[in-house]
Motif scaffolding. Structure first.
Motif, PDB file in Angstrom:
ATOM      1  N   SER A   3       0.833  -1.204   0.000  1.00 30.55           N
ATOM      2  CA  SER A   3       0.000   0.000   0.000  1.00 30.55           C
ATOM      3  C   SER A   3       0.865   1.250   0.000  1.00 30.55           C
ATOM      4  CB  SER A   3      -0.927   0.009   1.217  1.00 30.55           C
ATOM      5  OG  SER A   3      -0.193   0.034   2.427  1.00 30.55           O
ATOM      6  N   GLY A   4       2.125   1.127   0.389  1.00 32.48           N
ATOM      7  CA  GLY A   4       3.048   2.258   0.422  1.00 32.48           C
ATOM      8  C   GLY A   4       3.997   2.230  -0.768  1.00 32.48           C
ATOM      9  N   GLY A   5       3.961   3.279  -1.590  1.00 33.67           N
ATOM     10  CA  GLY A   5       4.787   3.305  -2.792  1.00 33.67           C
ATOM     11  C   GLY A   5       6.277   3.299  -2.495  1.00 33.67           C
ATOM     12  N   THR A   6       6.704   4.044  -1.480  1.00 33.65           N
ATOM     13  CA  THR A   6       8.128   4.077  -1.149  1.00 33.65           C
ATOM     14  C   THR A   6       8.590   2.741  -0.590  1.00 33.65           C
ATOM     15  OG1 THR A   6       7.969   6.440  -0.698  1.00 33.65           O
ATOM     16  CG2 THR A   6       9.894   5.302   0.176  1.00 33.65           C
ATOM     17  N   GLY A  15       1.861   0.433 -12.205  1.00 29.06           N
ATOM     18  CA  GLY A  15       1.613  -0.082 -10.864  1.00 29.06           C
ATOM     19  C   GLY A  15       2.688  -1.038 -10.379  1.00 29.06           C
ATOM     20  N   PHE A  16       3.453  -1.639 -11.305  1.00 28.00           N
ATOM     21  CA  PHE A  16       4.523  -2.554 -10.927  1.00 28.00           C
ATOM     22  C   PHE A  16       5.812  -1.756 -10.722  1.00 28.00           C
ATOM     23  CE2 PHE A  16       1.542  -5.515 -12.569  1.00 28.00           C
ATOM     24  CZ  PHE A  16       1.866  -6.774 -12.078  1.00 28.00           C
ATOM     25  N   ILE A  17       6.427  -1.930  -9.567  1.00 28.49           N
ATOM     26  CA  ILE A  17       7.745  -1.358  -9.332  1.00 28.49           C
ATOM     27  C   ILE A  17       8.810  -2.317  -9.846  1.00 28.49           C
ATOM     28  CG2 ILE A  17       9.311  -0.398  -7.601  1.00 28.49           C
ATOM     29  CD1 ILE A  17       6.733   1.165  -7.891  1.00 28.49           C
ATOM     30  N   GLY A  75      -1.054   1.624  -4.483  1.00 35.26           N
ATOM     31  CA  GLY A  75      -1.488   3.011  -4.380  1.00 35.26           C
ATOM     32  C   GLY A  75      -1.306   3.777  -5.677  1.00 35.26           C
ATOM     33  N   ASP A  76      -0.794   3.113  -6.701  1.00 32.91           N
ATOM     34  CA  ASP A  76      -0.616   3.764  -7.997  1.00 32.91           C
ATOM     35  C   ASP A  76      -1.975   4.157  -8.579  1.00 32.91           C
ATOM     36  OD1 ASP A  76      -0.313   3.456 -11.198  1.00 32.91           O
ATOM     37  OD2 ASP A  76       1.626   4.002 -10.343  1.00 32.91           O
ATOM     38  N   ASP A  77      -1.950   5.208  -9.407  1.00 34.37           N
ATOM     39  CA  ASP A  77      -3.192   5.726  -9.980  1.00 34.37           C
ATOM     40  C   ASP A  77      -3.979   4.663 -10.733  1.00 34.37           C
ATOM     41  OD1 ASP A  77      -2.598   8.173  -8.960  1.00 34.37           O
ATOM     42  OD2 ASP A  77      -1.962   9.080 -10.856  1.00 34.37           O
ATOM     43  N   VAL A  78      -3.280   3.686 -11.326  1.00 31.55           N
ATOM     44  CA  VAL A  78      -3.974   2.663 -12.108  1.00 31.55           C
ATOM     45  C   VAL A  78      -4.920   1.840 -11.233  1.00 31.55           C
ATOM     46  CG1 VAL A  78      -2.206   0.862 -11.841  1.00 31.55           C
ATOM     47  CG2 VAL A  78      -3.635   0.906 -13.900  1.00 31.55           C
ATOM     48  N   LYS A 111     -11.363   4.904  -6.885  1.00 35.30           N
ATOM     49  CA  LYS A 111     -11.426   3.962  -5.766  1.00 35.30           C
ATOM     50  C   LYS A 111     -10.552   4.472  -4.629  1.00 35.30           C
ATOM     51  CE  LYS A 111     -12.000  -0.012  -8.853  1.00 35.30           C
ATOM     52  NZ  LYS A 111     -11.419  -1.287  -9.321  1.00 35.30           N
ATOM     53  N   PRO A 112     -10.853   4.068  -3.389  1.00 34.50           N
ATOM     54  CA  PRO A 112     -10.036   4.524  -2.258  1.00 34.50           C
ATOM     55  C   PRO A 112      -8.631   3.936  -2.306  1.00 34.50           C
ATOM     56  CG  PRO A 112     -12.176   3.715  -1.519  1.00 34.50           C
ATOM     57  CD  PRO A 112     -12.032   3.313  -2.947  1.00 34.50           C
ATOM     58  N   HIS A 113      -7.710   4.622  -1.652  1.00 31.18           N
ATOM     59  CA  HIS A 113      -6.329   4.161  -1.532  1.00 31.18           C
ATOM     60  C   HIS A 113      -6.299   2.852  -0.739  1.00 31.18           C
ATOM     61  CE1 HIS A 113      -2.076   4.184  -0.351  1.00 31.18           C
ATOM     62  NE2 HIS A 113      -1.888   5.038  -1.350  1.00 31.18           N
ATOM     63  N   PRO A 114      -5.354   1.949  -1.040  1.00 28.87           N
ATOM     64  CA  PRO A 114      -5.304   0.664  -0.320  1.00 28.87           C
ATOM     65  C   PRO A 114      -5.034   0.787   1.170  1.00 28.87           C
ATOM     66  CG  PRO A 114      -3.355   0.958  -1.717  1.00 28.87           C
ATOM     67  CD  PRO A 114      -4.342   2.011  -2.103  1.00 28.87           C
ATOM     68  N   MET A 115      -4.550   1.943   1.649  1.00 28.60           N
ATOM     69  CA  MET A 115      -4.436   2.124   3.102  1.00 28.60           C
ATOM     70  C   MET A 115      -5.813   2.262   3.747  1.00 28.60           C
ATOM     71  SD  MET A 115      -1.265   4.718   3.644  1.00 28.60           S
ATOM     72  CE  MET A 115       0.316   4.477   2.838  1.00 28.60           C
ATOM     73  N   ILE A 116      -6.803   2.616   2.914  1.00 31.57           N
ATOM     74  CA  ILE A 116      -8.168   2.776   3.411  1.00 31.57           C
ATOM     75  C   ILE A 116      -9.013   1.557   3.091  1.00 31.57           C
ATOM     76  CG2 ILE A 116     -10.263   4.188   3.247  1.00 31.57           C
ATOM     77  CD1 ILE A 116      -8.486   6.509   2.344  1.00 31.57           C
ATOM     78  N   ASP A 117      -8.883   1.064   1.864  1.00 31.50           N
ATOM     79  CA  ASP A 117      -9.750  -0.002   1.357  1.00 31.50           C
ATOM     80  C   ASP A 117      -8.908  -1.213   0.967  1.00 31.50           C
ATOM     81  OD1 ASP A 117     -11.627  -1.598   0.167  1.00 31.50           O
ATOM     82  OD2 ASP A 117     -11.921  -0.325  -1.585  1.00 31.50           O
ATOM     83  N   PRO A 118      -9.096  -2.363   1.634  1.00 33.25           N
ATOM     84  CA  PRO A 118      -8.268  -3.546   1.360  1.00 33.25           C
ATOM     85  C   PRO A 118      -8.758  -4.398   0.190  1.00 33.25           C
ATOM     86  CG  PRO A 118      -9.750  -4.006   3.163  1.00 33.25           C
ATOM     87  CD  PRO A 118     -10.008  -2.577   2.763  1.00 33.25           C
ATOM     88  N   SER A 119      -9.831  -3.999  -0.487  1.00 31.86           N
ATOM     89  CA  SER A 119     -10.474  -4.881  -1.471  1.00 31.86           C
ATOM     90  C   SER A 119      -9.509  -5.379  -2.546  1.00 31.86           C
ATOM     91  CB  SER A 119     -11.661  -4.172  -2.127  1.00 31.86           C
ATOM     92  OG  SER A 119     -12.588  -3.757  -1.171  1.00 31.86           O
TER      93      SER A 119
END
Length: 585
Positions: A344-347, A371-373, A385-388, A393-401
Motif C-alpha cells: 500500500s506504500g509506494g516508497t 503499478g509494478f515497481i 497506491g498507484d493511480d492505475v 477507488k479509495p487508496h489501499p491504506m483505506i480499502d483492502p479490497s
C-alpha cells in the motif's frame, strides 16, 4: 438494471464518496454502485466501469451522482436513506471533532483562523492551484494533500511561497508532523529532537515510526511532495526546510528522505547539508552509498536512516545494527521460486524492489506494467497506491479490497514462494487493516497447504503504540493468521531473500572527510521558524484530517470548500483576477 440519481449542488470530497461507495456496495441486492461528482473525468470513469447512463450528462461538476446496478427498485429508498445517514455522520464528526464553527467561505475561514499558520488542502487537484494561491496571499504556509496539480503550477506556487518566506508542502504531500501534530496520513510519533524533511509520504512514516520504536522522537517532519526534487522544481521546499530545521533550537539531527532525485538537485542538497552545523542523514532511495562523510551520513534503507539518526542523537558511534534473522524451516516445490510484494506504500514498494534486485542480482528489467515497481523473472513488486489501481477507488491504506483480490491470485500461483505485505497504521488509514487481511491470508495459506505447497507471508507494521489503531492487536491478528512479522520493511525483504538462500548482509561504512565546498546559506524567515511551533490550522476539505490535529493539541477551522462557478476553472481564474484587481484599487 441501472438507476441514476442526481443530487444537485451537493458537493462532497472524492475520498468521502469512495467510502460511501464501499458502504453502499455491502447492501444485499446491490450488484454494483458508484458515487462520484458529475465531472467530465468522472463520467468517463462511469463508462469504463460499466455504470454509464445517458442521464449522467445532465449532471454538473457540483452535482453528486449515484449509479446503482440493482434488480429490485424497492432498494432505492434504502440506498437514499443510507446516503443521508452516512453524510450526516460525516458532518457531525467534523463539527464535533473540531470544536470550531464550520465555515463556508474563505473570508470567514481567514477571520476565524487569523492565528492559524497552516492551511491544509484535500480538494480535487484541478482546483487546488487557485485555492493555494489564496492561502499564500494571506501569508499562510500550505500543506497540500491534493494531487494532480500541473507541475508548472507547482513550480510557480513554490517560487511564490519562497519569495514570501513561506513553505508549500506538496502538492501530493501525504504525510507531515508539525510541532508534534500529525497532518493527513501520519502516525502518532512522540516529540523529540530529530527533524525530518521528506519527498516521500510512506518513507517519512517508516522512518519516523522506527525512530519512535528506538526511543527517539521527532520535532517536525516536513513533507515536500514527491516532485520537489525533480529538475523542474529544483528542491525549493526541501532546501528551505533544511535551513529552517538548521535554525531550530529543538532539532539536533536532520534527516532527508527522497525517492530518486534529479542528479543536479541531489548535488545541491548535499552541498547544502555540508554547510549546516547539525549532523544530517540522507537516504536517496536507489542509491547505495559506500561511505559516510563527517557530519553527513548516507543511508541505504529507510531502517538504516532511522537507526543512524537515533545513534547520532544519542552521541553513539554510527555503525550497522547487527541482526540475526531466524530463517524458518521450509521445503518449496521446484516451481516455487518467486517473491510477490503487494504494497500500500509506494516508497516501501520501491525499497523492496531495490533490495530484491540486489539480493537476487536481477538484471535486464522487463517492461513493467503500470503499478509494478518490479516485474522480473517471475518476481513482482506492486504499488497498489498507484493511480492505475486508485482511479475512482479509495487508496489501499483505506480499502483492502484490491489487495485481498491480489492476495488470492498470488496465493493460487504455484510459482509463488513468498508474499510481502505492509500494514500502515496512523491517522487516515483503515481502523483495523489486519482484521481485514487476516481471513484471506489464512485461506491462501490453507489452500497452499492442501496442495502440498509451503507459502510464506511476511509483513511489517508501520506504526507506533500511540496510533489510533492498537498496534499490539494488529500484531496479534497478523501472527494468528500465520504471518511472519518483521521490525521493518527492509528486514522483511532480507528475511525473504534469506529464505530463498540469497541473504543480504549489512556492513559498516567508513567515515571520510567531507569534500571542500562553497558554503551555502539560505536564511529562513520568521514565518518559516514560526511554522515549527505552529498549533493553528485551517482545514480545507476532508474533515477527518481535523481529528488528528485536535487529538494532539492543535486548533482547527474547518472550511467546507465547494468549487465556485460550477467547477469551471477558466471562469474561476477570471473571478480571482477580477477580485485581485478590485482589492488593488
Amino acid at each position: 438494471m441501472l438507476h441514476t440519481i442526481i443530487k444537485a449542488n451537493s458537493y462532497q470530497d472524492s475520498i468521502v464518496l469512495m467510502l460511501l461507495t464501499n458502504k453502499l456496495n455491502t447492501i444485499d441486492g446491490v450488484h454494483n454502485v458508484s458515487v462520484m461528482m458529475g465531472t467530465p473525468a468522472n463520467k468517463d470513469i462511469f463508462k469504463t466501469g460499466g455504470l454509464y447512463t445517458e442521464e449522467l450528462e445532465k449532471a454538473s461538476s457540483n452535482d453528486m451522482v449515484i449509479v446503482l446496478d440493482i434488480e429490485d427498485d424497492s432498494l432505492i429508498d434504502q440506498v437514499l436513506t443510507e446516503i443521508d445517514v452516512f453524510l450526516e455522520e460525516q458532518t457531525k464528526g467534523g463539527r464535533d471533532a473540531s470544536g470550531e464553527e464550520v465555515v463556508k467561505t474563505w473570508d470567514k475561514a481567514f477571520e476565524l483562523g487569523k492565528d492559524a499558520g497552516v492551511v491544509v488542502f484535500s480538494i480535487p487537484g484541478t482546483h487546488a492551484a487557485l485555492e493555494i494561491e489564496k492561502a499564500l496571499d494571506e501569508g499562510k504556509h500550505v500543506f497540500c494533500f491534493s494531487d494532480n496539480v500541473a507541475i508548472e503550477d507547482e513550480k510557480r506556487l513554490k517560487e511564490k511561497a519562497h519569495d514570501a518566506g513561506l513553505l508549500l508542502m506538496g502538492p501530493d504531500c501525504g504525510t507531515g508532523i508539525i510541532n508534534g501534530i500529525p497532518v493527513a496520513f501520519t502516525n502518532a510519533v512522540r516529540k523529540g529532537k530529530i527533524g525530518v524533511v521528506g519527498a516521500s509520504g510512506t518513507g517519512i512514516q517508516e522512518v519516523t515510526t522506527i525512530i519512535h520504536k528506538l526511543g527517539g522522537g521527532v520535532t517536525n517532519a516536513i513533507g515536500t511532495g514527491g516532485r520537489d526534487l525533480k529538475a523542474e522544481i529544483g528542491g525549493i521546499t526541501l532546501k528551505d526546510s533544511i535551513m529552517t530545521l538548521e535554525k531550530d533550537p529543538n532539532t539536533e539531527v536532520v534527516v532527508v528522505i527522497s525517492k530518486p532525485p534529479a542528479p543536479e538537485v541531489r548535488d545541491e542538497v548535499l552541498n547544502l547539508l555540508r554547510s549546516i552545523s547539525k549532523p544530517a542523514v540522507t537516504i536517496f532511495l536507489g542509491e547505495k552509498p559506500t561511505s559516510h562523510e563527517e557530519n553527513l551520513y548516507r543511508a541505504y534503507t529507510l531502517e538504516e536512516a532511522a537507526q543512524t539518526a537515533v545513534q547520532l542523537l544519542n552521541k553513539e558511534n554510527v555503525q550497522a545494527v547487527k541482526e540475526t534473522l531466524t530463517v524458518p524451516a521450509h521445503s518449496f516445490k521446484p516451481k516455487q521460486k518467486f517473491v510477490k510484494g503487494l504494497y500500500s506504500g509506494g516508497t516501501l514498494a520501491y525499497e523492496a524492489a531495490m533490495l530484491i534486485k540486489e539480493g537476487l542480482a536481477l538484471t535486464g528489467d522487463e517492461h513493467a506494467p503500470e503499478g509494478f515497481i518490479l516485474k522480473n523473472q517471475g518476481h513482482e513488486i506492486i504499488d497498489l497506491g498507484d493511480d492505475v489501481y486508485t482511479q475512482g477507488k479509495p487508496h489501499p491504506m483505506i480499502d483492502p479490497s484490491k489487495r485481498k483480490e491480489m492476495l488470492e491470485e498470488s496465493g493460487k500461483d504455484p510459482e509463488t514462494a513468498i508474499i510481502l505485505l505492509d500494514v500502515v497504521l496512523g491517522y487516515g488509514s483503515h481502523a483495523n487493516m489486519a482484521q481485514e487481511l487476516a481471513p484471506t491470508i489464512k485461506e491462501i495459506k490453507a489452500n497452499a497447504k492442501a496442495e502440498g505447497r509451503e507459502l510464506f507471508v511476511i509483513s511489517t507494521i508501520v506504526g507506533t503504540d500511540e496510533d489510533p489503531q492498537n498496534i499490539h492487536e494488529q500484531e496479534t491478528i497478523m501472527k494468528e493468521a500465520g504471518v511472519i512479522l518483521c521490525d521493518s520493511n527492509a528486514q522483511a525483504v532480507r528475511l525473504a531473500l534469506a529464505i530463498l538462500d540469497h541473504p543480504l548482509t549489512q556492513t559498516d561504512k567508513a567515515i571520510e572527510a567531507a569534500p571542500a565546498v562553497n558554503p551555502v546559506t539560505i536564511e529562513p524567515t520568521e514565518a518559516m521558524l514560526a511554522l515549527l511551533t505552529n498549533q493553528g490550522f485551517i482545514n480545507v476539505g476532508l474533515r477527518s484530517f481535523s481529528e488528528a490535529i485536535i487529538n494532539h493539541g492543535g486548533k482547527v477551522v474547518q472550511y467546507d470548500w465547494q468549487p465556485v462557478a460550477g467547477g469551471n476553472i477558466t471562469l474561476q481564474k477570471a473571478l480571482q483576477f477580477l477580485n485581485k484587481v478590485a482589492l488593488a484599487k
